[in-house]
Write an enzyme that holds these catalytic residues in place. Structure first.
Site, PDB file in Angstrom:
ATOM      1  N   SER A 100      -5.077  11.191   5.194  1.00 41.06           N
ATOM      2  CA  SER A 100      -6.006  10.952   6.296  1.00 41.06           C
ATOM      3  C   SER A 100      -7.293  11.752   6.071  1.00 41.06           C
ATOM      4  CB  SER A 100      -5.325  11.291   7.623  1.00 41.06           C
ATOM      5  OG  SER A 100      -6.015  10.734   8.720  1.00 41.06           O
ATOM      6  N   ASP A 234      -0.157   0.895   9.732  1.00 39.65           N
ATOM      7  CA  ASP A 234      -1.022   2.016  10.124  1.00 39.65           C
ATOM      8  C   ASP A 234      -1.967   1.558  11.232  1.00 39.65           C
ATOM      9  OD1 ASP A 234      -2.873   4.109  10.308  1.00 39.65           O
ATOM     10  OD2 ASP A 234      -2.807   4.510   8.150  1.00 39.65           O
ATOM     11  N   HIS A 262       0.972   5.514   9.790  1.00 40.66           N
ATOM     12  CA  HIS A 262      -0.090   6.375   9.262  1.00 40.66           C
ATOM     13  C   HIS A 262       0.459   7.573   8.484  1.00 40.66           C
ATOM     14  CE1 HIS A 262      -4.124   7.879   8.920  1.00 40.66           C
ATOM     15  NE2 HIS A 262      -3.831   9.009   9.551  1.00 40.66           N
TER      16      HIS A 262
END
Length: 319
Positions: A100, A234, A262
């Site tokens: 991320s 996600d 995610h």
């Protein structure tokens, strides 16, 4: 909380306390967590990876048990911090894995310090397209700090965390990541953490979405092995950004995990660890050449791929 098997160590660099876990032996593997998380996001895979690698999993500045000062929270600042941490630990080179926001830091680290980056792996990474969850964009709004201050009052926070975790336990695909969101929400009770997160987000996101991108420098990955891993479901950063990575860096290895959100490293830890190991086992570590780097910079990126969002170039990886 950290797993008791993984002792959290501390170093003070530039006057700020840095927390990290260092375990295992072998080639160095630097694991960078996402926004609002800390090193514990990697707990499901640390032990498996530590059988073959020296795993370094820090809490980025402003996160976890690291200091939360008024400081530089740009991706460049974070990359500098990771270079300095590795230097103090006596580690010259590493394979860098970023999840991320940590993916954006990993890309910046590879760009700023190619001589210290052996490979680059991006996991549901930022920096590959503008779209991002509205919840993250909301952090950039003027009233965020006051609203979050009210939402993190003890009674309200407890109800909110419990509600998010209940939704996560419902088994619905659309709510699979909410347990992690609940943990992040719970950390916002610390006003210093809220300030740090706001500075981090404002450096990379505005009301229209992500503003930091690797698109203009992706051609430099020709000099370095790169892999991209995403969860098919996600809802924080769209899976189509994996295609963007494949279009921007055609030589990158891209895998999409079905039945994952995610946090694919938490949804399928054994499969994820295998992907990491296969990537390292089947690629040669990058060797920095100033001449090659100069040639790539001179040639530049002649065209920016127009076909973004195609998933046909990305293969599903069985869990």
């Amino acid at each position: 909380m950290s797993d008791s098997r993984h002792e959290v160590q501390f170093l003070t660099i530039h006057g700020h306390r840095r927390a990290f876990v260092k375990t295992g032996t072998g080639p160095a593997l630097l694991l960078l967590h996402g926004l609002g998380c800390d090193h514990t996001t990697w707990l499901p895979v640390i032990d498996t990876l530590a059988r073959r690698y020296t795993v370094i999993a820090p809490d980025l500045l402003g996160h976890g048990q690291s200091a939360k000062p008024r400081a530089d929270y740009s991706v460049g600042g974070y990359a500098n911090g990771m270079r300095d941490l590795l230097t103090v630990l006596g580690i010259d080179k590493a394979t860098v894995v970023g999840h991320s926001f940590g993916g954006g830091v990993a890309m910046q680290f590879a760009y700023q310090f190619p001589e210290r980056t052996e490979r680059l792996m991006l996991v549901a990474s930022g920096g590959l397209g503008p779209e991002v969850s509205p919840l993250i964009r909301a952090i950039t709004t003027p009233g965020y700090h006051h609203v979050m201050g009210a939402l993190t009052l003890p009674g309200v926070r407890h109800v909110g965390v419990a509600g998010l975790k209940a939704l996560a336990a419902s088994g619905l695909r659309s709510t699979r990541d909410l347990a992690e969101v609940a943990d992040i929400y719970d950390t916002f009770k610390d006003p210093h953490a809220r300030h740090a997160i706001r500075h981090v987000v404002r450096a990379v996101v505005d009301w229209r979405g992500q503003i930091v991108t690797m698109a203009d420098r992706a051609y430099l990955t020709q000099a370095m092995p790169m892999a991209v891993v995403w969860g098919r479901e996600d809802h924080v950063i769209p899976v189509r950004h994996a295609s963007n990575a494949a279009a921007l860096a055609p030589e990158a290895r891209v895998e999409v995990l079905p039945n994952a959100g995610h946090f694919p490293h938490k949804d399928h830890p054994e499969r994820f660890a295998k992907i990491v190991h296969d990537f390292i086992r089947t690629t040669r570590p990058a060797t920095y050449s100033r001449g090659k780097w100069r040639s790539l910079l001179k040639a530049g990126q002649t065209t920016v791929p127009a076909a973004m969002g195609r998933l046909s170039v990305v293969r599903d990886s069985s869990a």
